[in-house]
Scaffold this active site. Sequence first.
Site, short mmCIF file in Angstrom:
data_model
loop_
_atom_site.label_atom_id
_atom_site.label_comp_id
_atom_site.label_asym_id
_atom_site.label_seq_id
_atom_site.Cartn_x
_atom_site.Cartn_y
_atom_site.Cartn_z
N CYS A 116 0.81 -1.10 -0.02
CA CYS A 116 -0.08 -0.07 0.03
C CYS A 116 0.81 1.42 0.11
O CYS A 116 1.84 1.59 0.90
CB CYS A 116 -1.06 -0.05 1.11
SG CYS A 116 -2.14 -1.13 1.06
N PRO A 122 9.34 5.46 3.63
CA PRO A 122 10.64 5.07 3.46
C PRO A 122 11.01 3.95 4.52
O PRO A 122 10.31 3.76 5.46
CB PRO A 122 11.43 6.43 4.00
CG PRO A 122 10.48 7.06 4.76
CD PRO A 122 9.06 6.62 4.37
N ILE A 123 12.23 3.07 4.13
CA ILE A 123 12.55 2.28 5.05
C ILE A 123 13.96 2.52 5.65
O ILE A 123 14.89 1.60 5.79
CB ILE A 123 12.52 0.77 4.49
CG1 ILE A 123 13.40 0.72 3.14
CG2 ILE A 123 10.84 0.12 4.37
CD1 ILE A 123 13.70 -0.80 2.69
N1 EPU Z 1 9.10 5.64 9.09
C1 EPU Z 1 10.40 6.34 8.50
N2 EPU Z 1 11.38 5.36 8.22
C2 EPU Z 1 11.34 4.21 8.54
C3 EPU Z 1 10.26 3.60 8.87
C4 EPU Z 1 9.20 4.47 9.16
O1 EPU Z 1 10.50 7.48 8.21
O2 EPU Z 1 12.65 3.52 8.21
C5 EPU Z 1 7.94 6.47 9.61
C6 EPU Z 1 6.94 6.21 8.58
O3 EPU Z 1 6.98 7.21 7.11
C7 EPU Z 1 5.58 6.65 9.35
C8 EPU Z 1 6.19 6.29 10.78
O4 EPU Z 1 7.31 6.21 10.65
O5 EPU Z 1 5.69 8.22 9.46
C9 EPU Z 1 5.61 5.10 11.09
O6 EPU Z 1 5.55 3.94 10.04
P1 EPU Z 1 5.64 2.50 10.49
O7 EPU Z 1 7.26 2.16 10.04
O8 EPU Z 1 5.30 2.14 11.72
O9 EPU Z 1 4.97 1.65 9.38
P2 EPU Z 1 5.25 0.29 8.81
O10 EPU Z 1 5.82 -0.53 9.67
O11 EPU Z 1 5.70 0.35 7.22
C10 EPU Z 1 2.83 -0.87 9.73
C11 EPU Z 1 1.77 -1.48 9.21
C12 EPU Z 1 0.86 -0.51 8.46
C13 EPU Z 1 0.38 0.50 9.61
C14 EPU Z 1 1.91 1.26 10.22
C15 EPU Z 1 1.87 2.13 11.52
C16 EPU Z 1 2.35 -3.83 8.57
C17 EPU Z 1 2.71 -4.57 7.41
N3 EPU Z 1 2.03 -2.45 8.12
O12 EPU Z 1 3.56 -0.22 8.61
O13 EPU Z 1 -0.21 -1.03 8.27
O14 EPU Z 1 -0.27 1.66 8.99
O15 EPU Z 1 2.45 0.05 10.66
O16 EPU Z 1 0.78 1.51 12.44
O17 EPU Z 1 2.66 -4.13 9.68
C18 EPU Z 1 -2.28 -1.53 7.00
O18 EPU Z 1 -2.49 -2.46 7.59
O19 EPU Z 1 -3.14 -0.92 5.93
C19 EPU Z 1 -1.08 -0.90 7.15
C20 EPU Z 1 -0.89 0.12 6.33
#
Ligand code: EPU
Length: 417
Positions: A116, A122-123
């Site tokens: 999505c 970013p990662i």
């Molecule tokens: N962020 C960064 N850099 C990174 C990682 C995150 O800047 O390397 C920022 C993101 O841009 C965001 C914040 O940190 O502003 C939090 O992002 P997070 O890393 O927590 O998101 P995610 O791990 O990629 C998971 C869920 C998402 C959910 C988010 C927040 C999974 C596979 N995905 O994503 O789920 O929105 O946590 O709770 O677990 C969904 O289910 O629809 C979904 C998108």
Amino acid sequence: MKIEIAEATSLKGKVTISGSKNATLAIMACSILTDELLILNNVPNISDVQMLAKLLREVGIDVVYLEKKHKMYLRKKKLKIRLQASDVKQIRASYYIMGALVAMRKNFKTCYPGGCDFAKRPIDYHLEAFRKTGYKIIEKNNFLFFKKQRGHSQNQNFYLARKSVGATINIIYISVLKNTSTIIKNPSLEPEVMQVITLLNQMKAKITILDQDTIEIKGVKKLLGTIFDIMSDRIEAGSYMLLACAAHQSEVRIENIYLPHLREVIQTIKELGVSIKEGKNYLELKKTFPLKGIEKEIAHYPFFPTDLQQILTVVCTQAITTSILSDEVYPNRLSHLLEIQKANGKVKSFKKKIYIEPSNLFATTLYAHDLRCGFACIVIGAVAKGITTIENAEVILRGYEELTNKLQKLGIRIKMK
Ligand code: EPU
């Protein structure tokens, strides 16, 4: 794939909630960390789970998924990494495979995860942590080449600038099998992260939450196999709860839920003016009066979850006064606004806030840009006058098991084509 959905004058019935998508995805990747059998119960049959199972097979995990029983068996044979870029790009959670392979000190080639794409995602935290743990990561021709380095420092502390679910879990993966201790500062402690910690500790890891700001991981030599029950999906539960709020009238029972994970969602629904009766593992919602507008800050757990922000926005169009939402986690998660506007909804975003005016929604053709935008479109379809068509509907199946069946049980007329 398209969905056609007709306006529902009233919703009545019950929905049973499936296992948590985001917990399942992270937990499946733990199979890379052990040589023993991992058995998972309550695994939801959704396309993201199927795709991660495919990716795990591409790195040498034997995955047997009994879909009807919601049971999955995962066992590592020999890690043989043949990741297909087209598969990695299908799903966000493919970053967990990176973390688990780094934990196993493998060299491999992959690419950026897809999934999505509702905002910039970013990662960089993940990649920074992998580098810090002794990896060189070279980006070339849209591929990422992971090469382990000699003599990496063992004893490491990590600080996350923002709380990140994925980066917290990946740092846990790369730390559990070291021979020293690791500290993570400012970790995410969302329920899905807590599930992963519970599972890994059951596999004999040593992970402790020292306080709300610190996780400590003491490395162990190996992780054992186990049997684990995936928790119920709080976001799926919240989606149906919010659908019941948006509908003109409703009397809906939501079953198989864990109420403590839904505290802020329940509170928000009460603020909207919908009555809720709480049972042990179920909720009953009754909407008879028009909704009141709300002001809501969307933030990390235990606050209202970002994954329900888009759906809540649609619900607020049905209130009799203005609502204001602000999403701290993903302030640019706004793909749904265009769709609401197409249906005559009065919504706008200004300075990181979403303003929602009372609106009469009309059926039209909508586009599901991403998973939660897709469910938000379903909620539009259930309240808009006429028959709504939703294009790109397959994205909704990434995260909602038996979607049409569950909606039909509430009395919604819906067809998938
Ligand atoms: N962020 C960064 N850099 C990174 C990682 C995150 O800047 O390397 C920022 C993101 O841009 C965001 C914040 O940190 O502003 C939090 O992002 P997070 O890393 O927590 O998101 P995610 O791990 O990629 C998971 C869920 C998402 C959910 C988010 C927040 C999974 C596979 N995905 O994503 O789920 O929105 O946590 O709770 O677990 C969904 O289910 O629809 C979904 C998108």
